[in-house]
Motif scaffolding. Structure first.
Motif, PDB file in Angstrom:
ATOM      1  N   ARG A   1       9.872   0.366  -6.241  1.00 20.27           N
ATOM      2  CA  ARG A   1      10.258   0.794  -4.895  1.00 20.27           C
ATOM      3  C   ARG A   1       9.971   2.272  -4.723  1.00 20.27           C
ATOM      4  NH1 ARG A   1      16.102  -2.112  -3.886  1.00 20.27           N
ATOM      5  NH2 ARG A   1      15.251  -4.186  -3.695  1.00 20.27           N
ATOM      6  N   ASN A   2       9.471   2.640  -3.549  1.00 22.58           N
ATOM      7  CA  ASN A   2       9.315   4.043  -3.192  1.00 22.58           C
ATOM      8  C   ASN A   2      10.676   4.587  -2.796  1.00 22.58           C
ATOM      9  OD1 ASN A   2       6.506   4.104  -3.530  1.00 22.58           O
ATOM     10  ND2 ASN A   2       6.193   3.283  -1.483  1.00 22.58           N
TER      11      ASN A   2
ATOM     12  N   ASP B   1      11.800  -4.898  -0.614  1.00 20.03           N
ATOM     13  CA  ASP B   1      11.551  -4.465  -1.991  1.00 20.03           C
ATOM     14  C   ASP B   1      10.653  -3.243  -2.076  1.00 20.03           C
ATOM     15  OD1 ASP B   1      13.091  -6.464  -3.098  1.00 20.03           O
ATOM     16  OD2 ASP B   1      11.418  -7.873  -3.231  1.00 20.03           O
ATOM     17  N   SER B   2      10.262  -2.679  -0.907  1.00 22.46           N
ATOM     18  CA  SER B   2       9.258  -1.616  -0.953  1.00 22.46           C
ATOM     19  C   SER B   2       9.821  -0.196  -0.949  1.00 22.46           C
ATOM     20  CB  SER B   2       8.276  -1.771   0.206  1.00 22.46           C
ATOM     21  OG  SER B   2       8.941  -1.588   1.444  1.00 22.46           O
ATOM     22  N   GLN B   3      10.944   0.046  -0.280  1.00 25.62           N
ATOM     23  CA  GLN B   3      11.446   1.412  -0.156  1.00 25.62           C
ATOM     24  C   GLN B   3      12.969   1.378  -0.089  1.00 25.62           C
ATOM     25  OE1 GLN B   3       9.969   3.436   3.346  1.00 25.62           O
ATOM     26  NE2 GLN B   3       9.837   5.366   2.258  1.00 25.62           N
ATOM     27  N   GLU B   4      13.612   2.330  -0.796  1.00 16.94           N
ATOM     28  CA  GLU B   4      15.071   2.367  -0.822  1.00 16.94           C
ATOM     29  C   GLU B   4      15.547   3.789  -1.074  1.00 16.94           C
ATOM     30  OE1 GLU B   4      18.518   0.724  -3.762  1.00 16.94           O
ATOM     31  OE2 GLU B   4      17.104  -0.759  -3.001  1.00 16.94           O
TER      32      GLU B   4
ATOM     33  N   ARG C   1      17.503   0.395   2.794  1.00 16.73           N
ATOM     34  CA  ARG C   1      16.342  -0.181   2.112  1.00 16.73           C
ATOM     35  C   ARG C   1      15.479  -0.988   3.076  1.00 16.73           C
ATOM     36  NH1 ARG C   1      19.276  -4.669  -1.730  1.00 16.73           N
ATOM     37  NH2 ARG C   1      19.762  -6.142  -0.075  1.00 16.73           N
TER      38      ARG C   1
END
Length: 112
Positions: free
Chosen positions: A3-4, A88-91, A85
């Motif tokens: 995750r970014n 699943d890509s950025q949080e 979030r």
């Protein structure tokens, strides 16, 4: 998939009145949490605003994309992690934990 990191700076919490359902005139007390950061992108995947394991309702990003807000019908417990979030890509996670004492209360004449 890694995750970014989504940078978050701080939050505000306010007691508000919301309609029970859209089109309903009855109101219920809720907590609006606003999380600030340098940029919340508008993407195909909707962001989630979470306090602990609870997910906010009616989440929206401000026009300037520097804050995101959502509503909780139950006041979250003290000490919970505040997180935003995008699947699943950025949080991102705030260092500061949720504190009930930080909630700005409704004015006493509100809702009359």
């Amino acid at each position: 998939m890694a995750r970014n990191v989504l940078p978050l700076s701080h939050y505000e919490a306010h007691k508000v009145l919301l309609p029970v359902r859209q089109g309903d005139t009855r109101l219920v007390e809720a907590v609006r949490i606003v999380v600030f950061g340098p940029h919340f992108p508008q993407r195909a995947i909707e962001p989630e605003l979470m306090v602990g394991s609870e997910i906010a309702q009616q989440t929206s990003i401000a026009r300037d994309q520097r804050s995101i807000q959502g509503y909780f019908l139950k006041v979250p417990p003290d000490g919970q992690v505040i997180r935003v979030r995008y699947g699943d890509s950025q949080e991102g996670e705030l260092r500061e934990r949720f504190a009930r004492a930080k909630i700005r209360l409704l004015p006493t004449d509100c809702g009359e």
